[in-house]
Write a protein that holds these residues in place. Structure first.
Motif, short mmCIF file in Angstrom:
data_model
loop_
_atom_site.label_atom_id
_atom_site.label_comp_id
_atom_site.label_asym_id
_atom_site.label_seq_id
_atom_site.Cartn_x
_atom_site.Cartn_y
_atom_site.Cartn_z
N UNK A 61 0.82 -1.21 0.00
CA UNK A 61 0.00 0.00 0.00
C UNK A 61 0.86 1.27 0.00
N UNK A 62 0.66 2.16 -0.95
CA UNK A 62 1.38 3.44 -0.91
C UNK A 62 1.09 4.19 0.39
N UNK A 63 2.09 4.81 0.93
CA UNK A 63 1.94 5.53 2.19
C UNK A 63 0.84 6.58 2.12
N UNK A 64 0.73 7.27 1.01
CA UNK A 64 -0.28 8.32 0.89
C UNK A 64 -1.70 7.75 0.99
N UNK A 65 -1.90 6.53 0.49
CA UNK A 65 -3.22 5.91 0.60
C UNK A 65 -3.58 5.66 2.06
N UNK A 66 -2.60 5.27 2.85
CA UNK A 66 -2.84 5.05 4.28
C UNK A 66 -3.18 6.37 4.97
N UNK A 67 -2.49 7.42 4.60
CA UNK A 67 -2.75 8.75 5.18
C UNK A 67 -4.17 9.20 4.85
N UNK A 68 -4.55 9.09 3.59
CA UNK A 68 -5.89 9.52 3.18
C UNK A 68 -6.98 8.75 3.91
N UNK A 69 -6.77 7.45 4.07
CA UNK A 69 -7.75 6.64 4.78
C UNK A 69 -7.86 7.05 6.24
N UNK A 70 -6.72 7.30 6.87
CA UNK A 70 -6.73 7.73 8.27
C UNK A 70 -7.50 9.04 8.43
N UNK B 101 14.47 0.85 3.55
CA UNK B 101 15.20 1.99 2.99
C UNK B 101 14.86 3.21 3.84
N UNK B 102 15.64 3.46 4.83
CA UNK B 102 15.34 4.51 5.81
C UNK B 102 15.38 5.89 5.18
N UNK B 103 16.26 6.11 4.24
CA UNK B 103 16.33 7.43 3.61
C UNK B 103 15.06 7.72 2.82
N UNK B 104 14.63 6.77 2.01
CA UNK B 104 13.40 6.96 1.24
C UNK B 104 12.18 7.05 2.15
N UNK B 105 12.16 6.22 3.17
CA UNK B 105 11.05 6.21 4.12
C UNK B 105 10.88 7.57 4.79
N UNK B 106 11.95 8.08 5.34
CA UNK B 106 11.85 9.35 6.05
C UNK B 106 11.55 10.50 5.09
N UNK B 107 12.13 10.47 3.91
CA UNK B 107 11.87 11.53 2.93
C UNK B 107 10.39 11.57 2.55
N UNK B 108 9.83 10.40 2.25
CA UNK B 108 8.42 10.34 1.88
C UNK B 108 7.52 10.76 3.03
N UNK B 109 7.82 10.29 4.23
CA UNK B 109 6.98 10.64 5.37
C UNK B 109 7.01 12.14 5.64
N UNK B 110 8.18 12.75 5.59
CA UNK B 110 8.26 14.18 5.86
C UNK B 110 7.54 14.99 4.78
N UNK B 111 7.56 14.49 3.54
CA UNK B 111 6.82 15.17 2.49
C UNK B 111 5.32 15.13 2.75
N UNK B 112 4.82 13.95 3.13
CA UNK B 112 3.39 13.81 3.40
C UNK B 112 3.00 14.54 4.68
N UNK B 113 3.88 14.56 5.64
CA UNK B 113 3.61 15.31 6.88
C UNK B 113 3.34 16.77 6.57
N UNK B 114 4.14 17.33 5.71
CA UNK B 114 3.95 18.73 5.32
C UNK B 114 2.70 18.91 4.47
N UNK B 115 2.49 18.00 3.53
CA UNK B 115 1.37 18.11 2.60
C UNK B 115 0.02 18.03 3.31
N UNK B 116 -0.06 17.19 4.35
CA UNK B 116 -1.34 16.95 5.02
C UNK B 116 -1.40 17.52 6.44
N UNK B 117 -0.53 18.47 6.74
CA UNK B 117 -0.43 18.97 8.10
C UNK B 117 -1.71 19.64 8.60
N UNK B 118 -2.53 20.15 7.68
CA UNK B 118 -3.78 20.79 8.10
C UNK B 118 -4.85 19.77 8.46
N UNK B 119 -4.64 18.51 8.10
CA UNK B 119 -5.67 17.48 8.30
C UNK B 119 -5.29 16.43 9.33
#
Length: 268
Positions: free
Chosen positions: A19-28, A56-74
Motif C-alpha cells: 500500500x502506498x503511504x499516501x493511501x494510508x494517510x488519506x484513509x486515516x 530503505x530509511x532514507x526513502x522512508x523518512x523523505x516520503x513521510x516528511x513530504x506527506x507530513x507537510x502536505x497533510x499537516x492541516x488534516x
C-alpha cells in the motif's frame, strides 16, 4: 470513538505491504483520526529464505516528511519504527535510532531462536505449548539486550500462528513467564501495546488478550499504546471501538502516544 490515534501502521516501505503511504494517510483522515504513526518493519538479520524485511530509511523518512507537510492541516504524521528483536541486535538498532528523528519505537519479536513461526513448516517440528513458553521467555531476554524502545509490540503474537491459535491458549499456563515480562516493562517505565490485529485475524481478542491486560493492571501497569497493525487502508483503526470497550472495562483511563520520543497521555 475516543481512540483517535493509530500508532502502529505500515505501508509499502514494509516488506509485507504493497500500500502506498499516501493511501494510508488519506484513509486515516477519512476515518477522523487526528494523529498516526508509521512504524515500518525493520528486521535485521531476518532469514533470507523467509522474506525481505530490510528498510530503505532514507526513502522512508523523505516520503513521510513530504506527506507530513502536505497533510499537516488534516492530520499529524509521526515517524516510527518496528524493530524485530534478536539477542545480538541491540547495538545495531541503537546506531540506527541515533541517526534518524524517530517519534516512536516498537520492539517486536517475529522470530523465535532464528526461525519465523509464521510459516507452517515451523510447527511440523515444534510442539505448540513449548513454543509459546519459549517465546515469552525469549522476549524478556531480548528486551534486556535492547533497551531503547517505547513499547512492546503484540506480546502474544506467537498465538496468531500456532496450529490451534488461541483455542487452548490461556494466560494462566504461562503466568510465570508473562508476569516476569510485565514486571520488567513496568520497572523500566515502558509501555505495553494493545494491538487490534488479533481481532482482525479472528482470535476474538486483541494482542495481548484481556487476561494479560488485566494482569498488567494488577501489577501496577498503566501505560499502553494502541495500534491496528494495519497494512492496508481497510485495517486502519481496526475495531478501535471494541478495544476502547475492553480497556475501559479493565480500568484503563488513558493511552499513550509519542512525539519526538516523549510520551503524551490521551483519555480513553
Amino acid at each position: 470513538m475516543s481512540i483517535i490515534c493509530d500508532f502502529h501502521m505500515h505501508s509499502s516501505f514494509s516488506g509485507d505491504s504493497d500500500t502506498p503511504m499516501e493511501d494510508m494517510v488519506k484513509s486515516a483522515i477519512s476515518l477522523g483520526l487526528t494523529e498516526i504513526c508509521f512504524t515500518e518493519h525493520l528486521d535485521l538479520d531476518y532469514p533470507a529464505d523467509c522474506g525481505d524485511f530490510s528498510l530503505d530509511l532514507e526513502q522512508y523518512t523523505t516520503q513521510l516528511f513530504r506527506l507530513r507537510e502536505q497533510y499537516k492541516a488534516s492530520i499529524r504524521i509521526r515517524l516510527g519504527l518496528e524493530m524485530g528483536m534478536q539477542p545480538h541486535l541491540g547495538s545495531r538498532y541503537a546506531s540506527i535510532i541515533q541517526s534518524y528523528p524517530f517519534d516512536f519505537l516498537i520492539a517486536s519479536q517475529h522470530l523465535l531462536d532464528g526461525y519465523d513461526p509464521y510459516f507452517r513448516d515451523f510447527w511440523e517440528t515444534h510442539e505448540e505449548k513449548a513454543v509459546y513458553r519459549r517465546y515469552f521467555e525469549s522476549i524478556l531476554e531480548n528486551l534486556k539486550n535492547m533497551p531503547d524502545y517505547d513499547t512492546l509490540g503484540h506480546l502474544d503474537y506467537i498465538v496468531r500462528y500456532g496450529p490451534t491459535k488461541n483455542q487452548f491458549y490461556c494466560y494462566e499456563d504461562y503466568a510465570e513467564e508473562i508476569d516476569a515480562l510485565l514486571r520488567y516493562l513496568i520497572s523500566e517505565g515502558k509501555c505495553l501495546e494493545v494491538n487490534t490485529a488479533g481481532l482482525k485475524y479472528g482470535l476474538g481478542h486483541p494482542n495481548p488478550e484481556e487476561s494479560v491486560l488485566r494482569r498488567y493492571r494488577e501489577l501496577g501497569g498503566e501505560r499502553i499504546t494502541i495500534g491496528s497493525d494495519g497494512h492496508i487502508p481497510e485495517h486502519i483503526a481496526y475495531d478501535f471501538l471494541k478495544a476502547e470497550e475492553i480497556l475501559k472495562g479493565l480500568g484503563f483511563r488513558y493511552y499513550t502516544i509519542f512525539r519526538q520520543r516523549k510520551p503524551a497521555e490521551l483519555l480513553l
